[in-house]
Design a protein around this motif. Structure first.
Motif: not given
Length: 234
Positions: A140-163
């Motif tokens: 339940k949200n109106g401001e729930g769209c998660y955004v980050a720059d591509q470098r951060t997104l790639d790091a989250l993926e590579a480090e297993g930090r997407v929960v």
């Protein structure tokens, strides 16, 4: 175990979070935003709602609350912290988590039961799940769209930090369907859906949310056992 639940002006789900803590088997300790004393809690939940009316940006004012100053320091020292919805926004504003939560792409408030896939069971808040496990909890949200720059997104993926990721539909347009992320240490987790609303059969839609709260108790018990074991060999 003592789990603190912070109340900010505009918090809506602090009572629900405290109930989830009790159902998991811990003592819920109510923390006030204006009090920097964390009262010796073992972990903290930042609940959903509209702290300070979402003025300026969601979570931007709450980030400077006296309680948050203490929580930021404690989190950097290893204190488990879970931010739910508005709590996730606060954690991003406090730079305990990367990225930001912005207006839903479709510009509508979204309230529905949502399927997620648990991507990481290595955090203090998800260790009772299995990687790849699908769970159903409300969003339940109106401001729930998660955004980050591509470098951060790639790091989250590579480090297993997407929960966790949204599956069977993305309710807000979050990049890469991200519903929850963690910090490098795995003690701080932000999640946009509401696990505290999926802890009882009476209210549904499942009991899947309870695992977030039982996970932190397991993590804390493990840390205590580890400390005792180390102490016995000094």
């Amino acid at each position: 175990m003592r789990i603190g639940v912070v109340t900010f002006p505009g918090s809506l789900d602090d009572g629900d979070a405290a109930r989830a803590v009790r159902l998991a088997g811990a003592d819920a300790v109510r923390l006030w935003h204006g009090d920097p004393d964390l009262h010796n809690v073992d972990a903290v939940v930042l609940p959903g709602g509209f702290s300070y009316g979402d003025y300026l940006r969601c979570g931007a004012i709450a980030r400077f609350a006296p309680a948050m100053e203490s929580i930021i320091d404690a989190a950097r020292g290893g204190l488990p912290v879970l931010g739910i919805c508005n709590g996730f926004q606060i954690l991003c504003e406090a730079h305990l988590l990367p990225g930001a939560l912005t207006r839903n792409q479709h510009l509508h408030f979204r309230n529905r039961d949502q399927w997620l896939r648990v991507e990481s069971a290595d955090t203090a808040w998800t260790n009772t799940f299995q990687p790849g496990q699908e769970i159903l909890i409300p969003v339940k949200n109106g401001e729930g769209c998660y955004v980050a720059d591509q470098r951060t997104l790639d790091a989250l993926e590579a480090e297993g930090r997407v929960v966790a990721r949204y599956i069977r539909g993305n309710p807000n347009g979050s990049q890469r369907d991200i519903a929850a992320v963690t910090n490098e240490a795995g003690n701080v987790v932000g999640i946009m859906p509401h696990p505290e609303h999926a802890v009882e059969a009476l209210t549904g839609p499942s009991l899947d949310g309870l695992g977030f709260f039982t996970s932190v108790l397991r993590a804390l018990a493990g840390a205590t056992a580890g400390a005792s074991h180390a102490g016995g060999h000094q």
